[in-house]
Design an enzyme around this catalytic site. Structure first.
Site, PDB file in Angstrom:
ATOM      1  N   ASP A 161     -25.951  44.391 -66.734  1.00 44.02           N
ATOM      2  CA  ASP A 161     -27.175  44.027 -66.017  1.00 44.02           C
ATOM      3  C   ASP A 161     -26.811  43.069 -64.890  1.00 44.02           C
ATOM      4  OD1 ASP A 161     -30.357  44.311 -67.135  1.00 44.02           O
ATOM      5  OD2 ASP A 161     -29.974  42.965 -65.437  1.00 44.02           O
ATOM      6  N   GLU A 178     -35.995  59.449 -71.574  1.00 44.88           N
ATOM      7  CA  GLU A 178     -36.257  58.666 -72.776  1.00 44.88           C
ATOM      8  C   GLU A 178     -37.760  58.694 -73.060  1.00 44.88           C
ATOM      9  OE1 GLU A 178     -34.126  56.955 -74.952  1.00 44.88           O
ATOM     10  OE2 GLU A 178     -36.081  57.096 -75.918  1.00 44.88           O
ATOM     11  N   PHE A 179     -38.119  58.924 -74.321  1.00 38.94           N
ATOM     12  CA  PHE A 179     -39.546  59.008 -74.658  1.00 38.94           C
ATOM     13  C   PHE A 179     -40.002  57.866 -75.560  1.00 38.94           C
ATOM     14  CE2 PHE A 179     -37.888  63.336 -74.050  1.00 38.94           C
ATOM     15  CZ  PHE A 179     -38.674  63.750 -72.985  1.00 38.94           C
ATOM     16  N   LEU A 180     -39.170  56.828 -75.708  1.00 43.62           N
ATOM     17  CA  LEU A 180     -39.524  55.795 -76.694  1.00 43.62           C
ATOM     18  C   LEU A 180     -40.800  55.057 -76.300  1.00 43.62           C
ATOM     19  CD1 LEU A 180     -38.876  52.622 -75.689  1.00 43.62           C
ATOM     20  CD2 LEU A 180     -36.546  53.371 -76.046  1.00 43.62           C
ATOM     21  N   GLU A 227     -42.869  51.545 -76.639  1.00 45.21           N
ATOM     22  CA  GLU A 227     -42.680  50.129 -76.987  1.00 45.21           C
ATOM     23  C   GLU A 227     -43.446  49.865 -78.284  1.00 45.21           C
ATOM     24  OE1 GLU A 227     -43.452  47.546 -73.642  1.00 45.21           O
ATOM     25  OE2 GLU A 227     -42.377  48.918 -72.340  1.00 45.21           O
ATOM     26  N   ASN A 266     -45.837  62.286 -70.072  1.00 50.15           N
ATOM     27  CA  ASN A 266     -46.678  61.100 -69.871  1.00 50.15           C
ATOM     28  C   ASN A 266     -48.008  61.465 -69.208  1.00 50.15           C
ATOM     29  OD1 ASN A 266     -45.026  59.378 -71.203  1.00 50.15           O
ATOM     30  ND2 ASN A 266     -44.288  58.273 -69.404  1.00 50.15           N
ATOM     31  N   LYS A 278     -57.930  58.071 -78.828  1.00 49.07           N
ATOM     32  CA  LYS A 278     -58.623  56.837 -79.207  1.00 49.07           C
ATOM     33  C   LYS A 278     -59.314  56.286 -77.970  1.00 49.07           C
ATOM     34  CE  LYS A 278     -59.054  53.246 -82.074  1.00 49.07           C
ATOM     35  NZ  LYS A 278     -60.116  53.420 -83.028  1.00 49.07           N
ATOM     36  N   GLY A 291     -52.310  51.288 -70.172  1.00 49.77           N
ATOM     37  CA  GLY A 291     -51.623  50.426 -69.217  1.00 49.77           C
ATOM     38  C   GLY A 291     -50.146  50.496 -69.511  1.00 49.77           C
ATOM     39  N   CYS A 295     -45.289  52.386 -67.932  1.00 51.31           N
ATOM     40  CA  CYS A 295     -44.966  53.817 -67.793  1.00 51.31           C
ATOM     41  C   CYS A 295     -46.142  54.673 -67.360  1.00 51.31           C
ATOM     42  CB  CYS A 295     -44.395  54.334 -69.107  1.00 51.31           C
ATOM     43  SG  CYS A 295     -42.808  53.602 -69.516  1.00 51.31           S
TER      44      CYS A 295
END
Ligand code: UDX
Length: 480
Positions: free
Chosen positions: A51, A173-175, A177, A233, A276, A282, A285
């Site tokens: 990083d 990546e589909f993770l 949070e 998404n 839901k 928000g 992503c």
């Protein structure tokens, strides 16, 4: 293991003798990159995290996670103890260590347009490329506009001493949070966007421990892999905005959006997940991805095909203003000087991420309308205070609600869902609650003499009736 796509060749694992276990670099150590680096090390790979932010690198190298994600701090400790995980700001060291480089840097929305800002991605490639002297694979995981991988291939091959021996692949990546560890170690599917069989084999070697759990692997070309992520998404965002659009219709008709969602969910073609209703989506992503996708589609001449995404975005934004309107109504039409408590700051529970957080957006609008806003969140207070220094903050749930004339639940943390309405009722000035996430037990609040309101549900108490067995044996969830 299930492989679908360009090839049905068996994927090989590092343990089968046909491929060496790759040395892995993960460039970018935010939510995505740190999770990926830690999980890869936990799976047995030698991983170096890179990083440009020295503070982040110092924290991670010292075994401290610079953000909140359930289970990840513990896994970082385990991974550091194995000696397989290290962190650096030095791209040369990463290039020397790794033959697979995962790029996990952010692709936020541009400051002046809906397009994705690819400057971090381009900078990562620019920093890495001059050190690539051997054959290696760069794997993009960040969400990008379609066509990016092809463009970056030309960029990296012209800048790297190894030239065309450097290949690019895309592995979105589909993770989620809040579920990042589980989603990384047990993903629904892996998508390998590759330009060669060698690249596919290298990716298969990296994911061998996961693939051995029968995870679906879809092998595609580069643009399809880029598209999978934004398409997924967009679909999720559309589903949320669909039910929130229905909530608007419910408000105009006296219908109940929760019962509507329940009835829809039993249709297995529709399903109940991401249905839901409430304050809407928000985070870092969904909002920026649908905007960047619509923008890129326009550039590609197919803007009309995803024109509906602008409406999805507009419906989502309207939820925030409608929530402010409902809180204003409960304050008798004028927020000036009214103490309002906002429960929640993170964009969703189990995260400290406040990027495009609906809760803080609403808190800010309330503040601008003259309310005395007090915010409480179990994890996101530090981030919220930096981004919104003008808002008031309290250190506990109890302190936050004390003296409130309106309480608004805007992020559905468990601690808020399970709070006792009777005990909270003793602390507030007036028992007014807006449930922005349809997360509270409305009947329990009403029984404790709160005026309970939620968008898309009638103010009448019909749906609070407990399920009963009608005389003919049918279980009735609510009477019409
Ligand atoms: C999302 C995608 O789910 C993930 O696959 C991708 O890799 C990154 O973007 P994330 O941003 O972590 O993940 O959150 P997610 O769980 O998708 O929720 C997004 C937002 O939608 C949150 O603000 C959440 O509160 C909201 N939401 C979700 C709803 O309003 N209603 C729902 O039914 C579900």
């Amino acid at each position: 293991m299930q492989t679908v796509g360009a090839t049905d060749t068996e994927l090989t694992s590092p343990g089968d003798g046909s491929l060496e276990s790759p040395g892995v670099a993960v460039i970018g150590t935010g939510y995505l990159g740190a999770t990926h680096a830690i999980c890869m090390a936990a799976l047995g790979f030698r991983v170096i995290g890179v990083d440009v932010d020295q503070a982040k690198v110092t924290a991670l190298a010292g075994g401290r996670l610079p953000f909140f994600e359930p289970g990840l701090a513990e896994l970082l400790t385990v991974a550091m103890e194995t000696g397989r995980l290290s962190f650096t700001t030095d791209f040369k060291a990463a290039a020397a260590h790794a033959d697979v480089h995962f790029i996990c840097v952010g692709t936020p929305q541009s400051a002046d347009s809906p397009a994705a800002d690819l400057s971090h991605l381009e900078e990562a490639i620019r920093c890495l490329a001059p050190h690539l002297v051997h054959r290696c694979l760069i794997v993009g995981k960040s969400t990008v506009p379609i066509g990016t991988a092809q463009r970056l291939t030309a960029l990296v091959q012209s800048a790297a001493p190894a030239g065309s021996l450097v290949e690019l692949a895309w592995n979105p990546e589909f993770l989620r949070e809040g579920h990042a560890v589980e989603d990384t170690l047990n993903p629904d599917r892996l998508v390998f966007g590759v330009a060669s069989e060698w690249a596919r084999e290298r990716l298969a070697a990296c994911y061998a421990p996961i693939i051995s759990h029968s995870t679906h692997v879809i092998v595609t070309d580069l643009p399809t892999a880029e598209l999978v992520k934004v398409a997924a998404n967009s679909f999720l965002a559309t589903k949320i905005s669909y039910i929130n659009a229905m909530a608007e219709v419910c408000e105009a008709t006296g219908a109940d959006v929760n019962l509507l969602a329940l009835a829809l969910s039993y249709d297995s073609r529709i399903g109940g997940r991401f249905l839901k209703p409430g304050l809407g989506f928000g985070g870092g992503c969904l909002p920026k991805d649908i905007r960047a996708f619509a923008h890129r589609a326009q550039e590609l001449g197919v803007g009309q095909a995803v024109g509906f995404l602008r409406e999805v975005d507009a419906i989502n934004q309207r939820r925030r203003q409608r929530t402010v309107d409902l809180i204003t109504e409960m304050a008798c039409g004028d927020l000036t000087g009214v103490p309002v408590t906002v429960l929640g700051a993170a964009f969703k529970p189990d995260s400290d991420d406040i990027r495009d957080a609906p809760a803080l957006d609403v808190a800010h609008m309330l503040h601008q309308a003259g309310a005395h806003v007090t915010v409480y969140d179990p994890q996101a207070m530090g981030n919220a205070k930096v981004a919104y220094p003008d808002l008031g903050y309290a250190d506990t749930l109890e302190a936050a609600v004390t003296g409130a004339e309106v309480v608004a639940l805007l992020t559905e943390w468990d601690v808020f869902r399970t709070a006792d309405p009777v005990a909270l009722g003793e602390l507030v000035a007036r028992r007014n609650i807006v449930d922005g996430r349809h997360a509270l037990n409305a009947a329990a609040y009403r029984a404790a003499h709160w005026d309970y309101r939620a968008l898309g549900t009638p103010t009448a108490v019909v749906r609070d009736l407990p399920p009963v067995l009608a005389a003919d044996g049918i279980k009735v969830l609510a009477t019409p």
